[in-house]
Design an enzyme around this catalytic site. Structure first.
Site, PDB file in Angstrom:
ATOM      1  N   LYS A  69       0.860  -1.194   0.000  1.00  0.00           N
ATOM      2  CA  LYS A  69       0.000   0.000   0.000  1.00  0.00           C
ATOM      3  C   LYS A  69       0.883   1.227   0.000  1.00  0.00           C
ATOM      4  O   LYS A  69       1.160   1.852   1.034  1.00  0.00           O
ATOM      5  CB  LYS A  69      -0.920  -0.014   1.225  1.00  0.00           C
ATOM      6  CG  LYS A  69      -2.135   0.903   1.044  1.00  0.00           C
ATOM      7  CD  LYS A  69      -3.011   0.427  -0.107  1.00  0.00           C
ATOM      8  CE  LYS A  69      -4.196   1.343  -0.351  1.00  0.00           C
ATOM      9  NZ  LYS A  69      -4.952   0.964  -1.542  1.00  0.00           N
ATOM     10  N   SER A 125      -8.112  -0.206  -5.549  1.00  0.00           N
ATOM     11  CA  SER A 125      -8.414   0.201  -4.186  1.00  0.00           C
ATOM     12  C   SER A 125      -9.914   0.509  -4.070  1.00  0.00           C
ATOM     13  O   SER A 125     -10.733  -0.370  -4.270  1.00  0.00           O
ATOM     14  CB  SER A 125      -7.544   1.389  -3.765  1.00  0.00           C
ATOM     15  OG  SER A 125      -7.434   1.450  -2.365  1.00  0.00           O
TER      16      SER A 125
END
Length: 592
Positions: free
Chosen positions: A195, A394
């Protein structure tokens, strides 16, 4: 001031407000009348025979047609972006229209994502199968132009022009040095090794994990791109690699024809004379060029569209493009999209839904609200498919994961299943640069969570706990939607970004294909022999919205023009300024 003066002043103010309101109302009515007259004055003559579909590639290719406000039209402000859906429609209809001889790709620096370019390239190749010709011309070809032009039968270049083939790379921007100078400390809470959206605020260069994942999606994207170019130019993919490695943009243009980079070198007026010959008109006549937007306003196209609109099976195509936010005036606005989905679910005239996603994510809260609304849509028994564009990662994947079927293109970027939170601490900025200090007094040690003080250990643990909970929710949504165990989703999550091809392999999507493939599959798999499409939301907006100048868009256009190549840096900083504390977002990456 005595009572009489007070009354006189009050009456004057009230009268002023009333007069201003009346004048504003008449001004609005005047603008509306002007708009009506402008529309009435527009002529849409039928397409002449021996016409050429003229696709001018000098601006951005956007997902769908964008409306203009009344004020913009009155001021002569044109929206120069190219609509992907309209462009593909025009190519499809023109392929069987006897009045259209061929397609002219007028290349001048198109801006689009790789998946978008590949989709248009595919549509051009499909057009050629009709037996009609496609010609391309440019003073110089940027790589994006060339991906499209490589599908042409004839590819012409100005004798002193150049062709830029360089491969694909990701532009990443890092702000830690700037933040350190300003005295700003960004407190980050995240889940997921990959991430990396938070890295620009913590590091001065990408982590090893981010370098690895970026390489692993760039290499297959370039493999697909060079394969498509090679097929169009009748050379090997290895040759395209050689062009990139040798910096072919510096090659003498005189060598391009022998290398098969272009068909021939021609000045623009020579190319236009050849286009006249190819379309069968006299050299003294003007070229009969029609743009996709103009062409779709012609009678033939309207007839084609009316025939499909008679079908009882109506598919709503809902566009979800841009950053995901809960409130705002651009992007995917949760507060607007959520009630719209409920309306579509309860509308008996709507038979099915295709969610067209082109988003790197955004607010985790807004993503959850949209996901829940889509689950309600599914509960009505109506089919729900998702189609991914350049990116659906995402939060973009969050809102897609519950679909009955997910379609994406080989070069789509998706996945990035992860979540993070960022809260700045500006204590250093206030103290070092402004001489401002802060002091808090509270009943409990953790009563105040402020950006002017670092979080306490207890506050940090609480924030991380909330992020962990959000991640588990995200993973759970994906597992439920994909029919996979949670552990299997976690194994491919961790914020990892995947290409569409890889996403198909690991089970994140169901099929490779574009928006049209998705719509056709939905209709076929649900027994609809004929169907019509209704697009949402309305790009023009309501009548009163047309009276308001689109300040946000005009501001972005002005800044983009002024900053040029520095615009991505500005955009990245702007997104940080406007984002919610908790985000489901992939890194802001410029692939070129």
């Amino acid at each position: 001031m005595n009572f009489k003066q007070f009354c006189m002043t009050t009456l004057a103010v009230v009268a002023g407000i009333f007069i201003t309101g009346v004048l504003s109302m008449f001004g609005m009515i005047y603008m509306m009348l002007q708009m009506i007259l402008l529309n009435l004055g527009k002529e849409h003559p039928s397409t002449e025979r021996q016409s050429i579909l003229h696709i001018e590639l000098s601006s951005e290719i956007v997902e769908r047609e964008q409306g203009t406000t009344i004020m913009q039209q009155l001021q002569g402000i044109e929206n120069n972006s190219i609509s992907l859906n309209r462009l593909l429609d025009a190519l499809k209809i023109a392929s069987t229209d006897p009045k259209i001889e061929g397609v002219y790709l007028d290349c001048g620096g198109v801006s689009a994502g790789v998946a978008t370019l590949m989709s248009v390239n595919e549509a051009i190749n499909t057009f050629r199968k009709s037996g009609k010709w496609v010609a391309a011309y440019a003073d110089s070809y940027a790589q994006g132009d060339y991906i499209l032009a490589s599908a042409a039968d004839s590819l012409w270049l100005n004798p002193v022009g150049e062709v830029d083939i360089h491969g694909v790379g990701a532009g990443l921007f890092y702000f830690k040095g700037l933040l350190d100078k300003l005295g700003v400390d960004v407190q980050v809470f995240k889940v997921g090794t990959y991430k990396s959206a938070v890295e620009p605020f913590l590091l001065t260069q990408p982590s090893e994990a981010n370098i690895r994942q970026t390489r692993e999606y760039l290499d297959p994207i370039w493999a697909d791109v060079r394969t498509v170019i090679a097929a169009g130019r009748n050379v090997s993919p290895e040759t395209i690699n050689t062009w990139a490695d040798s910096i072919i943009v510096t090659e003498d243009p005189a060598n391009y024809p022998d290398m098969n980079v272009v068909s021939s070198l021609r000045y623009r007026h020579d190319a236009e004379q050849l286009l006249k010959s190819m379309s069968g008109i006299d050299s003294d006549d003007e070229l009969r060029l029609v743009t996709p937007a103009e062409y779709l306003n012609q009678s033939y196209a309207h007839k084609y569209q009316k025939e499909t609109s008679k079908a009882d099976y109506k598919i709503a195509v809902l566009y979800a493009v841009g950053d995901i936010v809960q409130q705002g005036d651009e992007g995917i606005i949760g507060a607007d999209m959520t009630p719209l989905i409920y309306e579509l679910a309860d509308d008996d005239n709507i038979s099915a839904l295709v969610l067209r996603v082109n988003s790197g994510g955004g607010s985790a809260y807004a993503s959850e609200q949209i996901w829940e609304a889509l689950e309600y849509f599914k509960s009505t028994g109506k089919p729900f498919y998702a189609s991914m564009g350049d990116v659906a990662a995402s939060g973009g994947y969050y809102i897609s994961c519950g679909a009955d079927k997910i379609f994406c293109q080989p070069t789509t970027l998706t996945g990035s299943i992860g979540i993070f939170g960022m809260v700045p601490n500006i204590e250093g900025l206030l103290d070092k640069h402004l001489g401002v200090t802060s002091y808090t007094i509270a009943s409990n040690p953790n009563a105040i969570m402020s950006i002017t003080k670092p979080f306490t250990p207890v506050q940090r643990r609480a924030m991380q706990k909330m992020i962990d909970r959000g991640y588990e929710t995200f993973v759970g949504r994906c597992a439920e939607g994909r029919g996979m165990p949670v552990d299997s989703i976690k194994a491919i999550a961790e914020g990892r970004v995947w290409t569409g091809t890889k996403a198909l392999e690991i089970g994140l999507v169901d099929r490779l294909g574009n928006l049209e493939d998705c719509i056709m599959a939905l209709a076929e798999e649900n027994g609809a022999n004929s169907y019509s499409i209704i697009e949402y939301p309305d790009p023009e907006g309501s009548w009163w919205e047309k009276l308001i100048i689109n300040n946000a868009q005009m501001k972005q256009d002005a800044i983009k023009k002024e900053l040029g190549t520095a615009y991505p840096i500005y955009k990245s900083i702007e997104s940080l300024n406007n984002m919610d504390p908790i985000q489901a977002r992939m890194p802001f990456t410029v692939i070129e």
